[in-house]
Design an enzyme around this catalytic site. Sequence first.
Site, PDB file in Angstrom:
ATOM      1  N   HIS A  72       0.820  -1.215   0.000  1.00  0.00           N
ATOM      2  CA  HIS A  72       0.000   0.000   0.000  1.00  0.00           C
ATOM      3  C   HIS A  72       0.853   1.264   0.000  1.00  0.00           C
ATOM      4  O   HIS A  72       0.386   2.321  -0.403  1.00  0.00           O
ATOM      5  CB  HIS A  72      -1.016  -0.010   1.152  1.00  0.00           C
ATOM      6  N   SER A 105       3.982   2.199   8.468  1.00  0.00           N
ATOM      7  CA  SER A 105       3.731   1.264   7.372  1.00  0.00           C
ATOM      8  C   SER A 105       5.032   1.022   6.617  1.00  0.00           C
ATOM      9  O   SER A 105       5.696   1.972   6.192  1.00  0.00           O
ATOM     10  CB  SER A 105       2.676   1.834   6.416  1.00  0.00           C
ATOM     11  N   ASP A 112       1.185  -7.744   2.307  1.00  0.00           N
ATOM     12  CA  ASP A 112       1.279  -6.306   2.036  1.00  0.00           C
ATOM     13  C   ASP A 112       2.739  -5.875   1.881  1.00  0.00           C
ATOM     14  O   ASP A 112       3.329  -5.287   2.776  1.00  0.00           O
ATOM     15  CB  ASP A 112       0.606  -5.533   3.180  1.00  0.00           C
TER      16      ASP A 112
END
Length: 695
Positions: free
Chosen positions: A83, A627, A219
């Site tokens: 992402h 992230s 991810d």
Amino acid sequence: MKFFKILLLFITLQVSAQQGGMWIPSLLEGMNEQEMTDLGSKLTAQDIYDVNNSSLKDAIGHFNGGCTSEVISPKGLILTNHHCGFSQIQSHSSLENDYLKDGFWAMKLEEELPNPGLFIEFIVRIEDVTAQVLNGVTEDMTEKEKQSTISKNSNAFEAQVEKEAWQDTKIKSFYKGNQYFLFVTERFNDIRLVGAPPSSIGKFGSDTDNWVFPRHTGDFSMFRIYADKDNRPAEYSTENVPYKPKHFLPISLDGVEEGDFTMVFGFPGTTDEYLPAVAIEHITKEYNPSNIAIREAALKVIDANMKTSDEVRIKYASKQARIANAWKKWQGENLGIEKSNAIEKRHEFEATFQKAIKEKGLEDKYGNILPEFDVLYENFGDVNIKRRSFIEVFLVTNELMEMTFRTYQFEQAIINNPDVFEKAKASIEGTLTGVHKDYDVNVDRGVFENVMPFYTKNVDVSIYDKTAFKHIDSALKLFEGSQEEVIKNLNNDAAYAYAKPMIEDFYNNINPEFQAKNEPITALQTVYMTALMEALPNARYFPDANSTLRVTYGQVRGYSPRDAVYYSPVSYLDGVIEKYVPGDYEFDVPQKLIDLYEAKDYGQYADANGKVPVCFLGTNHTTGGNSGSPAIDAHGNLVGLNFDRVWEGTMSDMYYDPEICRNIMVDLRYVLFIVDKYAGAKHLIDEMKLVHPKK
């Protein structure tokens, strides 16, 4: 002005406090180092941060200013979240080469894809410059005078910092303006896409699984840093070569088990851990619900259109993910605040604070803080929501309104300074071209119809039939001619004429009122931080996240989100297959992954039970910006890739509860399994250093 000496905290704090906190890596010696050891770490503070020798911090890069990444090979190979690299993957995708749907893998260096504007920044060193920045700041100064002095001092100090010509500097505030640190940085601008799994792996579970556990999402994505022949930062060039890092992270094939030490190293974005109870109450009961409603209205339109058109899916994939992420996070934040009884606990803490200032004879100095917060927030709530609603409608969800907003900024720029006309014109034309690259007027019209009622009763959908902004060619024609002609063209456009009064109201009334009411809150928060440290010096304090490099440590742990429910800390590939729904937007699974599962063709990436781990939980205190952060084991090896938090624990931005706050990480064995067995990119595995620390 008298400022509390923050460094004393690292001596006086109790070592028994072990969970929570985002710590400055240059200040880990002492309490933090001992805590990490108690949790199972074999690392020293110098292993993590060292100016004179390579250390873990040299492998940690700020990815495009919003995520974290890490170097995992001696050839500058970078790992971050899917992402985080999503907009780059999307920008290279088309109906002919649908990298979002099919994935992308460069099988040699020449196939790696450049990404204009993408950068990765490393920290060279960190220095405490509090004394220099606060020199001359006194208590009797106004807030504006204080900030002016701080700004002048910071600029003067940065100007004389010793650094290499290709390095940059920045000074950042900590502890609500009670402490300041200088960061010397190196930014690399030639970053190329190396590999990404299909969204059915990298985004498996999509919105349904977002912010929840058990999670089964791979991810991750891979990039590579390129440098000039001297290994220094350089703009994109075919002459550039793969970067040789000061340090790269070895990858453990032994994985994790409950109780293992984990350290997440990265660039957390923003937290507000020292807000008063009245602020938390305003955010969760008024501010968040308003934002959630607007985004939900936009997502209803976008999601429906993405499911019926591949062209719309590709265009809106990145936008949808951006809108949906915070939409669901805010819901979990509210849930967590309620579940943990955070507001009441903050009231109890404030009672302890009030008692402490009374006992220490500090009532005259600090006794007015909490009552003043109550008054300030009572007057602040309405304008805070109004301002944010404008941002949600005009900058986050509706693209036509965004185009009018940027056009208004252009008009004001050339009115105030006609000399910038050509430069401003080129800028706005670039902005509009960027919007239209992934624009569908019918989707946007539906979004407008859904979100605009949250901001105004004057909802005129007919502007879409009349405006030139709905097509890039006609939009650009508005900017042809002299300055006077352009201004006339713009103000005759239906969409611009509709939006302009609301934009003017924002600039002339809403935003100034917000600034006027927010400024004393910010100033009081600084005083409150000082007061807390003076009145309760033995409490546990760590600086709020501010997009600077931080360490957070903990252990692999499951958790119980509600009565009679317990989540084990590790999920497996079995769970991917269990969730599989053929052709589903969120839970489809590539046939090759199914084939590998059925054949149990796992290579060296299965655990001792013959299963492939996918994700695991930790007690690390993370937030947005973490992230892509590496999850590092007790020996300094990479074991996981941080990408999310559990839904009930997203309130950790304001209140960290060790019972329910958990971060979610992709197990590196799943990453390697996908790269090797699924993608067939064995050459990338060969670049890495794979280790067995537990054997």
